[in-house]
Write an enzyme that holds these catalytic residues in place. Structure first.
Site, PDB file in Angstrom:
ATOM      1  N   GLY A  49       3.910   7.367  45.376  1.00 20.00           N
ATOM      2  CA  GLY A  49       3.939   7.548  43.935  1.00 20.00           C
ATOM      3  C   GLY A  49       4.417   8.951  43.618  1.00 20.00           C
ATOM      4  N   GLN A  54       5.000  16.432  38.566  1.00 15.81           N
ATOM      5  CA  GLN A  54       5.269  16.898  39.937  1.00 15.81           C
ATOM      6  C   GLN A  54       6.707  17.347  40.111  1.00 15.81           C
ATOM      7  OE1 GLN A  54       3.384  13.175  41.804  1.00 15.81           O
ATOM      8  NE2 GLN A  54       2.918  14.770  43.290  1.00 15.81           N
ATOM      9  N   CYS A 100      -1.100  13.641  48.590  1.00 16.02           N
ATOM     10  CA  CYS A 100      -0.304  13.930  47.399  1.00 16.02           C
ATOM     11  C   CYS A 100       0.884  14.787  47.812  1.00 16.02           C
ATOM     12  CB  CYS A 100      -1.171  14.687  46.390  1.00 16.02           C
ATOM     13  SG  CYS A 100      -0.327  15.078  44.849  1.00 16.02           S
ATOM     14  N   GLU A 143      -1.759   8.543  40.033  1.00 16.35           N
ATOM     15  CA  GLU A 143      -0.558   8.975  39.299  1.00 16.35           C
ATOM     16  C   GLU A 143      -0.862   9.223  37.819  1.00 16.35           C
ATOM     17  OE1 GLU A 143       1.847   9.955  41.002  1.00 16.35           O
ATOM     18  OE2 GLU A 143       1.156   9.031  42.852  1.00 16.35           O
ATOM     19  N   HIS A 146      -2.220  12.582  37.243  1.00 18.44           N
ATOM     20  CA  HIS A 146      -1.213  13.659  37.188  1.00 18.44           C
ATOM     21  C   HIS A 146      -0.741  13.908  35.747  1.00 18.44           C
ATOM     22  CE1 HIS A 146      -0.392  14.977  41.243  1.00 18.44           C
ATOM     23  NE2 HIS A 146      -0.216  13.745  41.684  1.00 18.44           N
TER      24      HIS A 146
HETATM   25 ZN   LIG Z   1      -0.240  13.177  43.653  1.00 17.89          ZN
END
Ligand SMILES: [Zn+2]
Length: 177
Positions: A49, A54, A100, A143, A146
């Site tokens: 993911g 990110q 991650c 996700e 995030h």
């Molecule tokens: Zn992550």
């Protein structure tokens, strides 16, 4: 298409607020290209993911390879999830390993709801609803976190299971038996 730079823990982009996307914007070239680049980036780094923060974009969008094995095996077409809302189904909470791309070479055990429904828009801007459990539900919750500036470390009940990847592979990786 291109491989994007992934922000690592400590980069403010991972803790910043994000904004929802409008249907018209989703269909535009900028977001369509971002989605393609995010899928390429996720694949390149063997992630299951990848969320927009990110890759330094403050929008409510993530891509995920929900059919992937837990070690990022080959999967079918990744899903694109925009403006997700998670509804937790039932009260089961399970703890399992997470990693991650923004926290390289670290694994830790994170409690998550076993079963969820997610309501979101796809990359054409159409509404969809997806019920997921176990690994898929875990990926979707990770996700979506995030998009709220939350990292899996924040969700750990204890840091006792925090493990470097080498040690995870040696001592903790599940084996098929
Ligand atoms: Zn992550």
């Amino acid at each position: 298409m291109s491989i994007l730079k992934v922000a690592r823990m400590g980069h403010p982009a991972l803790r910043a607020t994000t904004r929802a996307l409008e249907k018209s914007e989703i269909r535009g070239a900028v977001i369509q290209r971002l989605i393609d680049d995010m899928i390429d980036t996720m694949t390149e780094y063997h992630g299951v993911g990848l969320a927009a923060p990110q890759v330094h974009e403050g929008v409510r969008l993530f891509v995920a390879a929900l059919d992937a094995g837990e070690d990022g095996d080959e999967a079918s077409e990744p899903v694109t999830v925009i403006n997700p809302e998670i509804i937790i189904a039932g009260s089961d909470v399970v703890e399992d390993w997470e990693g991650c791309l923004s926290i390289p070479d670290i694994r830790g055990r994170v409690p998550r709801a076993r079963q969820i429904t997610v309501r979101a828009l796809d990359r054409t801007g159409s509404r969809f609803e997806l019920s997921a459990q176990d690994f898929q539900a875990r990926v979707i919750q990770h996700e979506t976190d995030h998009l709220d500036g939350v990292l899996f470390l924040d969700r750990m009940k204890s840091l006792e299971s925090l493990t470097f990847l080498d040690e995870y592979s040696r001592y903790w990786r599940k084996t098929d038996d």
